[in-house]
Scaffold this motif. Structure first.
Motif, PDB file in Angstrom:
ATOM      1  N   TYR A 148      53.022  23.049  91.082  1.00 49.22           N
ATOM      2  CA  TYR A 148      54.165  23.913  90.763  1.00 49.22           C
ATOM      3  C   TYR A 148      55.477  23.169  91.013  1.00 49.22           C
ATOM      4  O   TYR A 148      56.372  23.129  90.155  1.00 49.22           O
ATOM      5  N   LEU A 149      55.592  22.544  92.174  1.00 49.62           N
ATOM      6  CA  LEU A 149      56.814  21.832  92.524  1.00 49.62           C
ATOM      7  C   LEU A 149      57.030  20.633  91.609  1.00 49.62           C
ATOM      8  O   LEU A 149      58.168  20.345  91.201  1.00 49.62           O
ATOM      9  N   ALA A 150      55.932  19.930  91.268  1.00 46.05           N
ATOM     10  CA  ALA A 150      56.053  18.748  90.414  1.00 46.05           C
ATOM     11  C   ALA A 150      56.658  19.108  89.057  1.00 46.05           C
ATOM     12  O   ALA A 150      57.552  18.414  88.561  1.00 46.05           O
ATOM     13  N   VAL A 151      56.184  20.190  88.456  1.00 47.88           N
ATOM     14  CA  VAL A 151      56.707  20.599  87.157  1.00 47.88           C
ATOM     15  C   VAL A 151      58.157  21.057  87.291  1.00 47.88           C
ATOM     16  O   VAL A 151      59.021  20.689  86.485  1.00 47.88           O
ATOM     17  N   CYS A 152      58.452  21.847  88.332  1.00 47.96           N
ATOM     18  CA  CYS A 152      59.804  22.380  88.522  1.00 47.96           C
ATOM     19  C   CYS A 152      60.832  21.288  88.799  1.00 47.96           C
ATOM     20  O   CYS A 152      62.019  21.457  88.514  1.00 47.96           O
ATOM     21  N   VAL A 153      60.397  20.167  89.367  1.00 45.03           N
ATOM     22  CA  VAL A 153      61.312  19.064  89.660  1.00 45.03           C
ATOM     23  C   VAL A 153      61.360  18.068  88.510  1.00 45.03           C
ATOM     24  O   VAL A 153      62.439  17.599  88.124  1.00 45.03           O
ATOM     25  N   LEU A 154      60.205  17.752  87.937  1.00 50.59           N
ATOM     26  CA  LEU A 154      60.140  16.701  86.925  1.00 50.59           C
ATOM     27  C   LEU A 154      60.845  17.101  85.632  1.00 50.59           C
ATOM     28  O   LEU A 154      61.603  16.309  85.061  1.00 50.59           O
ATOM     29  N   VAL A 155      60.608  18.313  85.150  1.00 53.25           N
ATOM     30  CA  VAL A 155      61.193  18.720  83.867  1.00 53.25           C
ATOM     31  C   VAL A 155      62.720  18.744  83.929  1.00 53.25           C
ATOM     32  O   VAL A 155      63.385  18.177  83.056  1.00 53.25           O
ATOM     33  N   PRO A 156      63.343  19.381  84.943  1.00 58.47           N
ATOM     34  CA  PRO A 156      64.814  19.316  84.995  1.00 58.47           C
ATOM     35  C   PRO A 156      65.350  17.897  85.178  1.00 58.47           C
ATOM     36  O   PRO A 156      66.461  17.596  84.747  1.00 58.47           O
ATOM     37  N   TRP A 157      64.566  17.021  85.828  1.00 57.36           N
ATOM     38  CA  TRP A 157      65.011  15.638  85.975  1.00 57.36           C
ATOM     39  C   TRP A 157      65.032  14.923  84.632  1.00 57.36           C
ATOM     40  O   TRP A 157      65.937  14.139  84.338  1.00 57.36           O
ATOM     41  N   LEU A 158      64.031  15.222  83.788  1.00 49.22           N
ATOM     42  CA  LEU A 158      63.998  14.620  82.461  1.00 49.22           C
ATOM     43  C   LEU A 158      64.962  15.298  81.495  1.00 49.22           C
ATOM     44  O   LEU A 158      65.540  14.644  80.622  1.00 49.22           O
ATOM     45  N   LEU A 159      65.124  16.626  81.656  1.00 48.93           N
ATOM     46  CA  LEU A 159      66.002  17.402  80.780  1.00 48.93           C
ATOM     47  C   LEU A 159      66.995  18.157  81.649  1.00 48.93           C
ATOM     48  O   LEU A 159      66.790  19.333  81.960  1.00 48.93           O
ATOM     49  N   PRO A 160      68.057  17.511  82.087  1.00 51.91           N
ATOM     50  CA  PRO A 160      68.967  18.108  83.080  1.00 51.91           C
ATOM     51  C   PRO A 160      69.817  19.242  82.519  1.00 51.91           C
ATOM     52  O   PRO A 160      70.987  19.078  82.223  1.00 51.91           O
ATOM     53  N   ASN A 161      69.201  20.391  82.387  1.00 48.71           N
ATOM     54  CA  ASN A 161      69.937  21.575  81.922  1.00 48.71           C
ATOM     55  C   ASN A 161      69.156  22.804  82.350  1.00 48.71           C
ATOM     56  O   ASN A 161      68.184  23.172  81.735  1.00 48.71           O
ATOM     57  N   LEU A 162      69.527  23.403  83.460  1.00 48.73           N
ATOM     58  CA  LEU A 162      68.809  24.558  83.958  1.00 48.73           C
ATOM     59  C   LEU A 162      69.800  25.566  84.504  1.00 48.73           C
ATOM     60  O   LEU A 162      70.967  25.283  84.659  1.00 48.73           O
ATOM     61  N   ASN A 163      69.295  26.772  84.772  1.00 52.71           N
ATOM     62  CA  ASN A 163      70.219  27.820  85.219  1.00 52.71           C
ATOM     63  C   ASN A 163      69.815  28.439  86.547  1.00 52.71           C
ATOM     64  O   ASN A 163      70.110  29.590  86.810  1.00 52.71           O
ATOM     65  N   GLU A 164      69.132  27.657  87.382  1.00 52.55           N
ATOM     66  CA  GLU A 164      68.751  28.192  88.681  1.00 52.55           C
ATOM     67  C   GLU A 164      68.787  27.078  89.712  1.00 52.55           C
ATOM     68  O   GLU A 164      68.274  25.983  89.478  1.00 52.55           O
ATOM     69  N   LEU A 165      69.400  27.339  90.857  1.00 52.06           N
ATOM     70  CA  LEU A 165      69.453  26.347  91.912  1.00 52.06           C
ATOM     71  C   LEU A 165      68.091  26.222  92.595  1.00 52.06           C
ATOM     72  O   LEU A 165      67.265  27.124  92.532  1.00 52.06           O
ATOM     73  N   PRO A 166      67.826  25.095  93.275  1.00 48.93           N
ATOM     74  CA  PRO A 166      66.485  24.858  93.814  1.00 48.93           C
ATOM     75  C   PRO A 166      66.065  25.814  94.916  1.00 48.93           C
ATOM     76  O   PRO A 166      64.875  25.947  95.192  1.00 48.93           O
ATOM     77  N   GLY A 167      67.014  26.475  95.583  1.00 46.69           N
ATOM     78  CA  GLY A 167      66.637  27.378  96.663  1.00 46.69           C
ATOM     79  C   GLY A 167      65.718  28.494  96.213  1.00 46.69           C
ATOM     80  O   GLY A 167      64.681  28.770  96.844  1.00 46.69           O
ATOM     81  N   SER A 168      66.065  29.164  95.119  1.00 44.04           N
ATOM     82  CA  SER A 168      65.229  30.250  94.617  1.00 44.04           C
ATOM     83  C   SER A 168      63.876  29.729  94.164  1.00 44.04           C
ATOM     84  O   SER A 168      62.836  30.389  94.364  1.00 44.04           O
ATOM     85  N   MET A 169      63.851  28.545  93.547  1.00 45.93           N
ATOM     86  CA  MET A 169      62.602  27.962  93.097  1.00 45.93           C
ATOM     87  C   MET A 169      61.689  27.661  94.283  1.00 45.93           C
ATOM     88  O   MET A 169      60.491  27.958  94.260  1.00 45.93           O
ATOM     89  N   LEU A 170      62.245  27.073  95.353  1.00 43.76           N
ATOM     90  CA  LEU A 170      61.452  26.766  96.540  1.00 43.76           C
ATOM     91  C   LEU A 170      60.980  28.034  97.235  1.00 43.76           C
ATOM     92  O   LEU A 170      59.821  28.143  97.645  1.00 43.76           O
TER      93      LEU A 170
END
Length: 251
Positions: A148-170
């Protein structure tokens, strides 16, 4: 109904509070908690619910009061006990990100929680510390959290455009996605579940207008754990039968 020595309802209420703005009215918290408890009891109570009750309650509150759920008091604001009238609320950094902007908060503020956001989802260091505690105590499955964490970190790193800060994701990954009841039972199933949940959460982070997108992902992913376990069991049975056929053929 309430049962002594079964504190899951209290735990769900605490999760709901921590994922809401500090300025959220009490009736919103009560409504979301009642929905969570009803979901739990509708499926047979503790240990039987397929959908995380707290995630369902938060999704319901987000759909019913989207503006309130995305407005936060500034860090350091003193709130009255029974009223937030007159308190200046601001949109969180998620709104800025979703509009294509960049967060103005410093890294240290993001780590320590000195930002506008949900009550318990801002202090990344605290969330990580809680996750390590759960891991050490054996209450957290890395087979779900790591993919779960790998996908949530890797995709925004490759495509830097998201609308949620990492706190809620973690927070969602540690306290909601790793809930033992809603996870698959088999290791291979949990691995697939974690990848799927990470993809769903990332999709909501990119395209959803709601800041609790991870809760929507967890609710939708709740329909798949049992199905994944059945597929894994069937695959294991097929492998066993093939091994037996080879063994008999050799003899």
């Amino acid at each position: 109904g309430y049962r002594a020595h079964e504190p899951s309802s209290e735990a769900f209420a605490a999760l709901i509070v921590l994922m809401m703005p500090a300025s959220a009215p009490y009736y919103m918290v009560v409504t979301a908690t009642i929905i969570a408890v009803l979901v739990k009891e509708a499926f047979g109570g503790e240990g039987h619910y397929p959908f995380h009750p707290a995630a369902v309650g938060l999704v319901a509150a987000t759909l019913a009061w989207p503006r309130v759920m995305s407005s936060y008091p500034a860090p350091g604001t003193v709130l009255a006990l029974f009223s937030s009238t007159g308190v200046v609320l601001t949109q969180g950094s998620n709104t800025t990100l979703s509009a294509g902007g960049l967060p103005s908060d410093s890294t240290i503020n993001l780590l320590t929680g000195n930002v506008a956001g949900p009550l318990g989802c801002c202090a990344i260091l605290v969330i990580v510390a809680c996750g390590l505690y759960l891991l050490v105590r054996g209450h957290m499955q890395l087979s779900t959290f790591v993919p779960y964490l790998a996908v949530c970190v890797l995709v925004p790193w490759l495509l830097p455009n998201l609308n949620e800060l990492p706190g809620s994701m973690l927070f969602g990954g540690i306290f909601l996605a790793c809930e033992p009841v809603v996870q698959p039972n088999r290791w291979s199933s949990r691995l697939i579940y974690g990848l799927f949940l990470g993809a769903m959460a990332t999709a909501f982070r990119y395209y959803s207008v709601y800041e609790t997108g991870v809760c929507f992902a967890i609710v939708l992913a709740g329909a798949f754990p049992e199905w994944l376990d059945r597929l894994a069991q069937r695959a294991e049975r097929i492998r066993f039968m093939r091994k037996e056929e080879k063994r008999l053929a050799q003899h």
